[in-house]
Design a protein around this motif. Structure first.
Motif, PDB file in Angstrom:
ATOM      1  N   ILE A  73       0.754  -1.391  -0.048  1.00 34.60           N
ATOM      2  CA  ILE A  73      -0.078   0.099  -0.055  1.00 34.60           C
ATOM      3  C   ILE A  73       1.045   1.366  -0.198  1.00 34.60           C
ATOM      4  O   ILE A  73       0.516   2.253  -0.732  1.00 34.60           O
ATOM      5  N   ASN A  74       1.947   1.190   0.933  1.00 38.89           N
ATOM      6  CA  ASN A  74       2.813   2.342   1.116  1.00 38.89           C
ATOM      7  C   ASN A  74       3.523   2.498  -0.479  1.00 38.89           C
ATOM      8  O   ASN A  74       3.630   3.684  -1.014  1.00 38.89           O
ATOM      9  N   ARG A  77       1.293   4.075  -3.056  1.00 37.06           N
ATOM     10  CA  ARG A  77       0.620   5.211  -2.891  1.00 37.06           C
ATOM     11  C   ARG A  77       1.735   6.245  -3.683  1.00 37.06           C
ATOM     12  O   ARG A  77       1.103   7.395  -4.010  1.00 37.06           O
ATOM     13  N   ASN A  80       2.012   6.054 -10.010  1.00 40.46           N
ATOM     14  CA  ASN A  80       0.782   6.538 -10.981  1.00 40.46           C
ATOM     15  C   ASN A  80       0.685   5.666 -12.047  1.00 40.46           C
ATOM     16  O   ASN A  80      -0.374   5.782 -12.790  1.00 40.46           O
ATOM     17  N   THR A 102       3.801  -2.426 -10.760  1.00 38.11           N
ATOM     18  CA  THR A 102       4.083  -0.889 -10.585  1.00 38.11           C
ATOM     19  C   THR A 102       5.159  -0.296 -11.235  1.00 38.11           C
ATOM     20  O   THR A 102       6.015  -1.096 -11.458  1.00 38.11           O
ATOM     21  N   GLN A 132      -8.088  -1.650  -0.344  1.00 38.08           N
ATOM     22  CA  GLN A 132      -7.344  -0.473  -0.241  1.00 38.08           C
ATOM     23  C   GLN A 132      -6.422  -0.371  -1.292  1.00 38.08           C
ATOM     24  O   GLN A 132      -6.519   0.621  -1.981  1.00 38.08           O
ATOM     25  N   LEU A 133      -5.680  -1.562  -1.571  1.00 40.32           N
ATOM     26  CA  LEU A 133      -4.799  -1.536  -2.607  1.00 40.32           C
ATOM     27  C   LEU A 133      -5.442  -1.305  -3.933  1.00 40.32           C
ATOM     28  O   LEU A 133      -4.829  -0.605  -4.927  1.00 40.32           O
ATOM     29  N   GLU A 135      -8.151   0.237  -4.675  1.00 37.10           N
ATOM     30  CA  GLU A 135      -8.733   1.570  -4.711  1.00 37.10           C
ATOM     31  C   GLU A 135      -7.514   2.456  -5.068  1.00 37.10           C
ATOM     32  O   GLU A 135      -7.842   3.486  -5.759  1.00 37.10           O
ATOM     33  N   LEU A 136      -6.534   2.227  -4.676  1.00 41.24           N
ATOM     34  CA  LEU A 136      -5.484   3.371  -4.798  1.00 41.24           C
ATOM     35  C   LEU A 136      -4.624   2.962  -6.319  1.00 41.24           C
ATOM     36  O   LEU A 136      -4.385   4.148  -6.743  1.00 41.24           O
ATOM     37  N   LYS A 139      -7.149   4.735  -8.949  1.00 43.57           N
ATOM     38  CA  LYS A 139      -7.347   6.131  -8.517  1.00 43.57           C
ATOM     39  C   LYS A 139      -7.518   6.955  -9.909  1.00 43.57           C
ATOM     40  O   LYS A 139      -7.137   6.537 -11.005  1.00 43.57           O
ATOM     41  N   ASN A 142      -4.490   7.962 -12.234  1.00 44.87           N
ATOM     42  CA  ASN A 142      -3.368   6.609 -12.515  1.00 44.87           C
ATOM     43  C   ASN A 142      -3.668   6.296 -14.115  1.00 44.87           C
ATOM     44  O   ASN A 142      -4.701   6.482 -14.705  1.00 44.87           O
ATOM     45  N   THR A 169      -9.591   5.254 -13.927  1.00 46.74           N
ATOM     46  CA  THR A 169      -8.462   5.286 -14.380  1.00 46.74           C
ATOM     47  C   THR A 169      -8.378   5.272 -15.964  1.00 46.74           C
ATOM     48  O   THR A 169      -9.075   4.887 -16.547  1.00 46.74           O
TER      49      THR A 169
END
Length: 188
Positions: A73-74, A77, A80, A102, A132-133, A135-136, A139, A142, A169
């Motif tokens: 998650i970090n 964040r 993009n 990523t 949560q992952l 959803e990030l 975004k 992105n 996205t």
């Protein structure tokens, strides 16, 4: 020598094994053509050699720790851009694997493998972190690069309730840009 020990790219595509019935022959010919084309691609495009220090592979399943999920998650964040691919289980055609890479500003990049058949219970903290992952990743600002349309790739995962459909996205069909990307990658 039996045909099953001869690589497809060395087989005579117009001469399938005699013991196969009509449908099997068609499948054999299709597989032989595909393998021959893949072999030709391998000859034209050398494999990319990426040092293992440049990336980390992370499996997301019922055994994933909350610490690993928080690390993901970090990391996400600060990203993009992502590549996206999925694989189905061959016999059931059900979504089996979600692969996300990523594309961070600084290495290492992460290859995230979400194993759909081995997920934690829906009410677990890990499941909430997976949500949560996603959803990030999905975004609004992105970019996602995918080999197929994202509807085909990710829509079957809607049942896990990790994201809302339609996603917001930007999606780039990577298949249309592969040759340019490959040449750029070799030069860098």
């Amino acid at each position: 020598m039996s045909d099953k020990f001869v690589p497809y790219h060395l087989c005579d595509i117009n001469n399938p094994p005699a013991h196969l019935d009509g449908n099997q022959k068609l499948n054999w010919i299709r597989a032989a053509k595909k393998a021959k084309k893949n072999y030709q691609y391998q000859q034209q495009h050398p494999a990319l050699d990426i040092p293992t220090s440049f990336y980390e592979i992370i499996y997301v399943n019922k055994y994933t720790t909350t610490e690993t999920m928080q690390k993901l998650i970090n990391h996400v964040r600060n990203c993009n851009e992502f590549t996206f691919d999925t694989e189905d289980e061959k016999s059931t055609k059900q979504l089996a694997l979600i692969q996300i890479q990523t594309i961070p500003q600084q290495l290492p990049f992460f290859v995230i493998l979400v194993e759909c058949a081995h997920l934690p219970p829906i009410n677990s903290s890990i499941h909430l972190q997976i949500k949560q992952l996603f959803e990030l990743i999905f975004k609004f600002r992105n970019n996602i690069y995918s080999w197929e349309s994202l509807r085909k790739e990710i829509y079957p995962a809607i049942v896990y309730q990790w994201f809302e459909w339609p996603i917001k996205t930007s999606v780039v069909n990577f298949q249309l840009k592969f040759a340019d990307w490959y040449n750029w990658t070799l030069s860098h």
